[in-house]
Design a protein around this motif. Sequence first.
Motif, PDB file in Angstrom:
ATOM      1  N   ASP A   1      22.255  36.375  23.131  1.00  0.00           N
ATOM      2  CA  ASP A   1      22.936  36.473  24.419  1.00  0.00           C
ATOM      3  C   ASP A   1      23.386  37.899  24.697  1.00  0.00           C
ATOM      4  OD1 ASP A   1      22.913  33.619  25.041  1.00  0.00           O
ATOM      5  OD2 ASP A   1      24.305  33.428  23.362  1.00  0.00           O
ATOM      6  N   VAL A   2      23.757  38.633  23.651  1.00  0.00           N
ATOM      7  CA  VAL A   2      24.283  39.988  23.794  1.00  0.00           C
ATOM      8  C   VAL A   2      23.706  40.865  22.700  1.00  0.00           C
ATOM      9  CG1 VAL A   2      26.370  41.422  23.805  1.00  0.00           C
ATOM     10  CG2 VAL A   2      26.455  39.111  24.750  1.00  0.00           C
ATOM     11  N   LEU A   3      23.293  42.071  23.082  1.00  0.00           N
ATOM     12  CA  LEU A   3      22.842  43.070  22.117  1.00  0.00           C
ATOM     13  C   LEU A   3      23.774  44.266  22.218  1.00  0.00           C
ATOM     14  CD1 LEU A   3      20.888  44.488  20.144  1.00  0.00           C
ATOM     15  CD2 LEU A   3      19.595  45.226  22.164  1.00  0.00           C
ATOM     16  N   TYR A   4      24.412  44.618  21.121  1.00  0.00           N
ATOM     17  CA  TYR A   4      25.239  45.816  21.054  1.00  0.00           C
ATOM     18  C   TYR A   4      24.426  46.922  20.415  1.00  0.00           C
ATOM     19  CZ  TYR A   4      29.561  43.406  22.269  1.00  0.00           C
ATOM     20  OH  TYR A   4      30.538  42.728  22.931  1.00  0.00           O
ATOM     21  N   ILE A   5      24.501  48.104  21.006  1.00  0.00           N
ATOM     22  CA  ILE A   5      23.851  49.272  20.436  1.00  0.00           C
ATOM     23  C   ILE A   5      24.963  50.125  19.835  1.00  0.00           C
ATOM     24  CG2 ILE A   5      22.461  51.326  20.892  1.00  0.00           C
ATOM     25  CD1 ILE A   5      21.203  49.724  23.213  1.00  0.00           C
ATOM     26  N   GLY A   6      24.971  50.205  18.518  1.00  0.00           N
ATOM     27  CA  GLY A   6      26.050  50.869  17.791  1.00  0.00           C
ATOM     28  C   GLY A   6      27.030  49.833  17.271  1.00  0.00           C
ATOM     29  N   SER A   7      27.700  50.169  16.186  1.00  0.00           N
ATOM     30  CA  SER A   7      28.572  49.180  15.537  1.00  0.00           C
ATOM     31  C   SER A   7      29.994  49.694  15.354  1.00  0.00           C
ATOM     32  CB  SER A   7      27.989  48.798  14.177  1.00  0.00           C
ATOM     33  OG  SER A   7      27.978  49.930  13.316  1.00  0.00           O
ATOM     34  N   GLY A   8      30.443  50.503  16.280  1.00  0.00           N
ATOM     35  CA  GLY A   8      31.788  51.052  16.182  1.00  0.00           C
ATOM     36  C   GLY A   8      32.865  50.061  16.585  1.00  0.00           C
ATOM     37  N   GLN A   9      34.064  50.560  16.751  1.00  0.00           N
ATOM     38  CA  GLN A   9      35.219  49.720  17.054  1.00  0.00           C
ATOM     39  C   GLN A   9      35.054  48.952  18.359  1.00  0.00           C
ATOM     40  OE1 GLN A   9      37.861  49.321  14.903  1.00  0.00           O
ATOM     41  NE2 GLN A   9      38.414  47.659  16.264  1.00  0.00           N
ATOM     42  N   ALA A  10      34.454  49.557  19.358  1.00  0.00           N
ATOM     43  CA  ALA A  10      34.252  48.868  20.631  1.00  0.00           C
ATOM     44  C   ALA A  10      33.350  47.651  20.456  1.00  0.00           C
ATOM     45  CB  ALA A  10      33.669  49.821  21.666  1.00  0.00           C
ATOM     46  N   THR A  11      32.344  47.766  19.614  1.00  0.00           N
ATOM     47  CA  THR A  11      31.476  46.616  19.353  1.00  0.00           C
ATOM     48  C   THR A  11      32.274  45.492  18.723  1.00  0.00           C
ATOM     49  OG1 THR A  11      29.502  47.966  19.136  1.00  0.00           O
ATOM     50  CG2 THR A  11      29.457  45.822  18.046  1.00  0.00           C
ATOM     51  N   TRP A  12      33.087  45.810  17.727  1.00  0.00           N
ATOM     52  CA  TRP A  12      33.913  44.799  17.067  1.00  0.00           C
ATOM     53  C   TRP A  12      34.828  44.113  18.082  1.00  0.00           C
ATOM     54  CZ3 TRP A  12      34.317  42.258  12.606  1.00  0.00           C
ATOM     55  CH2 TRP A  12      35.507  41.619  12.319  1.00  0.00           C
ATOM     56  N   ASN A  13      35.498  44.914  18.911  1.00  0.00           N
ATOM     57  CA  ASN A  13      36.430  44.356  19.884  1.00  0.00           C
ATOM     58  C   ASN A  13      35.738  43.482  20.921  1.00  0.00           C
ATOM     59  OD1 ASN A  13      38.570  45.679  18.653  1.00  0.00           O
ATOM     60  ND2 ASN A  13      38.496  47.414  20.027  1.00  0.00           N
ATOM     61  N   GLY A  14      34.505  43.783  21.222  1.00  0.00           N
ATOM     62  CA  GLY A  14      33.761  42.966  22.172  1.00  0.00           C
ATOM     63  C   GLY A  14      33.066  41.782  21.534  1.00  0.00           C
ATOM     64  N   ALA A  15      32.558  41.975  20.323  1.00  0.00           N
ATOM     65  CA  ALA A  15      31.747  40.941  19.686  1.00  0.00           C
ATOM     66  C   ALA A  15      32.563  39.756  19.178  1.00  0.00           C
ATOM     67  CB  ALA A  15      30.945  41.543  18.534  1.00  0.00           C
ATOM     68  N   VAL A  16      33.723  40.000  18.640  1.00  0.00           N
ATOM     69  CA  VAL A  16      34.515  38.915  18.057  1.00  0.00           C
ATOM     70  C   VAL A  16      34.856  37.845  19.103  1.00  0.00           C
ATOM     71  CG1 VAL A  16      36.724  38.344  16.978  1.00  0.00           C
ATOM     72  CG2 VAL A  16      35.361  40.237  16.105  1.00  0.00           C
ATOM     73  N   PRO A  17      35.408  38.206  20.267  1.00  0.00           N
ATOM     74  CA  PRO A  17      35.707  37.160  21.254  1.00  0.00           C
ATOM     75  C   PRO A  17      34.457  36.440  21.758  1.00  0.00           C
ATOM     76  CG  PRO A  17      36.813  39.217  21.846  1.00  0.00           C
ATOM     77  CD  PRO A  17      35.914  39.511  20.688  1.00  0.00           C
TER      78      PRO A  17
END
Length: 62
Positions: free
Chosen positions: A6-22
Amino acid sequence: MAFDYDVLYIGSGQATWNGAVPLAKQGLKLAVAEEALFGGVCSNYGCNAKIVLDHPVECPSS
């Protein structure tokens, strides 16, 4: 081989964590593409995200 996310994040920094967990808690399927170490620059090398707030920007005189 098929990929179904459903979602692809490019990069695994803090913003990815904050977006991916919810999103993961809502049941969405996530993928993360990372070129280097997982965690991003700050987690692996340290950073100072507020560096621009440390002092005012100096503009050259005209």
